[in-house]
Design an enzyme around this catalytic site. Sequence first.
Site, PDB file in Angstrom:
ATOM      1  N   TYR A   1       0.835  -1.192   0.000  1.00 24.59           N
ATOM      2  CA  TYR A   1       0.000   0.000   0.000  1.00 24.59           C
ATOM      3  C   TYR A   1       0.869   1.241   0.000  1.00 24.59           C
ATOM      4  O   TYR A   1       1.967   1.264   0.553  1.00 24.59           O
ATOM      5  CB  TYR A   1      -0.952   0.014   1.196  1.00 24.59           C
ATOM      6  CG  TYR A   1      -0.287  -0.100   2.554  1.00 24.59           C
ATOM      7  CD1 TYR A   1       0.188   1.033   3.215  1.00 24.59           C
ATOM      8  CD2 TYR A   1      -0.140  -1.330   3.188  1.00 24.59           C
ATOM      9  CE1 TYR A   1       0.789   0.938   4.463  1.00 24.59           C
ATOM     10  CE2 TYR A   1       0.451  -1.438   4.436  1.00 24.59           C
ATOM     11  CZ  TYR A   1       0.918  -0.301   5.067  1.00 24.59           C
ATOM     12  OH  TYR A   1       1.513  -0.393   6.302  1.00 24.59           O
TER      13      TYR A   1
ATOM     14  N   ASP B   1      -3.411   2.192  10.168  1.00 20.71           N
ATOM     15  CA  ASP B   1      -2.299   1.406  10.718  1.00 20.71           C
ATOM     16  C   ASP B   1      -1.204   1.367   9.657  1.00 20.71           C
ATOM     17  O   ASP B   1      -0.962   0.344   9.017  1.00 20.71           O
ATOM     18  CB  ASP B   1      -2.763  -0.002  11.091  1.00 20.71           C
ATOM     19  CG  ASP B   1      -1.655  -0.820  11.743  1.00 20.71           C
ATOM     20  OD1 ASP B   1      -0.622  -0.224  12.118  1.00 20.71           O
ATOM     21  OD2 ASP B   1      -1.807  -2.044  11.860  1.00 20.71           O
ATOM     22  N   ILE B   2      -0.559   2.491   9.475  1.00 23.05           N
ATOM     23  CA  ILE B   2       0.428   2.664   8.409  1.00 23.05           C
ATOM     24  C   ILE B   2       1.819   2.427   8.980  1.00 23.05           C
ATOM     25  O   ILE B   2       2.294   3.190   9.826  1.00 23.05           O
ATOM     26  CB  ILE B   2       0.327   4.072   7.785  1.00 23.05           C
ATOM     27  CG1 ILE B   2      -1.121   4.366   7.381  1.00 23.05           C
ATOM     28  CG2 ILE B   2       1.279   4.187   6.608  1.00 23.05           C
ATOM     29  CD1 ILE B   2      -1.735   3.357   6.427  1.00 23.05           C
ATOM     30  N   GLU B   3       2.477   1.367   8.505  1.00 22.88           N
ATOM     31  CA  GLU B   3       3.742   0.953   9.091  1.00 22.88           C
ATOM     32  C   GLU B   3       4.890   0.951   8.088  1.00 22.88           C
ATOM     33  O   GLU B   3       5.950   0.374   8.356  1.00 22.88           O
ATOM     34  CB  GLU B   3       3.580  -0.432   9.729  1.00 22.88           C
ATOM     35  CG  GLU B   3       2.498  -0.459  10.808  1.00 22.88           C
ATOM     36  CD  GLU B   3       2.432  -1.766  11.561  1.00 22.88           C
ATOM     37  OE1 GLU B   3       3.464  -2.467  11.607  1.00 22.88           O
ATOM     38  OE2 GLU B   3       1.364  -2.083  12.110  1.00 22.88           O
ATOM     39  N   SER B   4       4.685   1.589   6.948  1.00 27.09           N
ATOM     40  CA  SER B   4       5.764   1.684   5.964  1.00 27.09           C
ATOM     41  C   SER B   4       5.566   2.943   5.138  1.00 27.09           C
ATOM     42  O   SER B   4       4.502   3.555   5.157  1.00 27.09           O
ATOM     43  CB  SER B   4       5.778   0.449   5.050  1.00 27.09           C
ATOM     44  OG  SER B   4       4.571   0.367   4.306  1.00 27.09           O
TER      45      SER B   4
END
Length: 293
Positions: free
Chosen positions: A109, A149-152
Amino acid sequence: MAAKIVSVLFLISLLIFASFESSHGSQIVIYWGQNGDEGSLADTCNSGNYGTVILAFVATFGNGQTPALNLAGHCDPATNCNSLSSDIKTCQQAGIKVLLSIGGGAGGYSLSSTDDANTFADYLWNTYLGGQSSTRPLGDAVLDGIDFDIESGDGRFWDDLARALAGHNNGQKTVYLSAAPQCPLPDASLSTAIATGLFDYVWVQFYNNPPCQYDTSADNLLSSWNQWTTVQANQIFLGLPASTDAAGSGFIPADALTSQVLPTIKGSAKYGGVMLWSKAYDSGYSSAIKSSV
C-alpha cells in the site's frame, strides 16, 4: 405529586448521567480479522469486553492498485463476506463501534499524490461507510470509521487522506478516524497526519520498540506516554499485545499493567483506554484487565 415529579426528574438525571459516563468512559479496543480461529465478530462483541472492534485490514491500495480487503480465514471479500453485515449491526446495536483498518504490517500500500488520497477516500466512503456502491464487500452495514495502521513509507499524503475522509462528515453519519502509530515519536508514517488534529483516537503501539515499551520497568513506557499525550488527538490509548505470542516484545503481565502502568496513565486528560492486538491472542487478558481500564 410534587415529590413524585422531583423523584422522576432525579431518575431521569441519573439515567442521562449514566449514559454520558458510558459514552465517554475508557474502553478496550481490539483488532479482529486476521485469524480464522479467533471466533466470530458477533461473539467478539457479545463478550462484553470491548468498546470498539477494528476490522483488519485493507492491505492493498493506492498508486493505481485495486483496493483489497484481507480478512484472513474468515471469508473471501470478493465473494462471501456479506454475512458479516449482520454481525457488524449486532455490534453497533450494542453500542460498540466497528472501524475498518487500512495498512498493517504486511501488504502493498502507498499513496502517490493528493489526488490518489482523495480517490481512495471516496472509495472507502462509498464501499464501507455512508456512501453507495454496487460492490460493498460487507453488505449494507455502514462502518463507523477508518483506522490508519500505516507501518511503511515516508508519511506523505496520509494527512490528505484524513482530510478527505473528514470531509464526508457533512451532517450524515460521523466518520471516526483513528491511528495506530509506533511508540517512537515522531512516527515516520503518521505524525504528519495526526498533526492535522482530525483524529478522534490514537492507539499507540507500545510494543516491538524497546526504547518506549515496558520491560520489567514501566519508566520508558511512561516517559513515552507523556510525550504522546501532547499530540493533537481527542484520546490516546495504550496499545499492547494481548499475549506474549502477539508481538516480539512489549507484553505486560496483567498484574503489572494494573499496578505499575494504568494508575499513572489514567490521570492523563486524554486517556481513552487500552488497545489490544489482537482477538486471536486474547485468551483472557481483556477479562483480567477490564475492571482496571
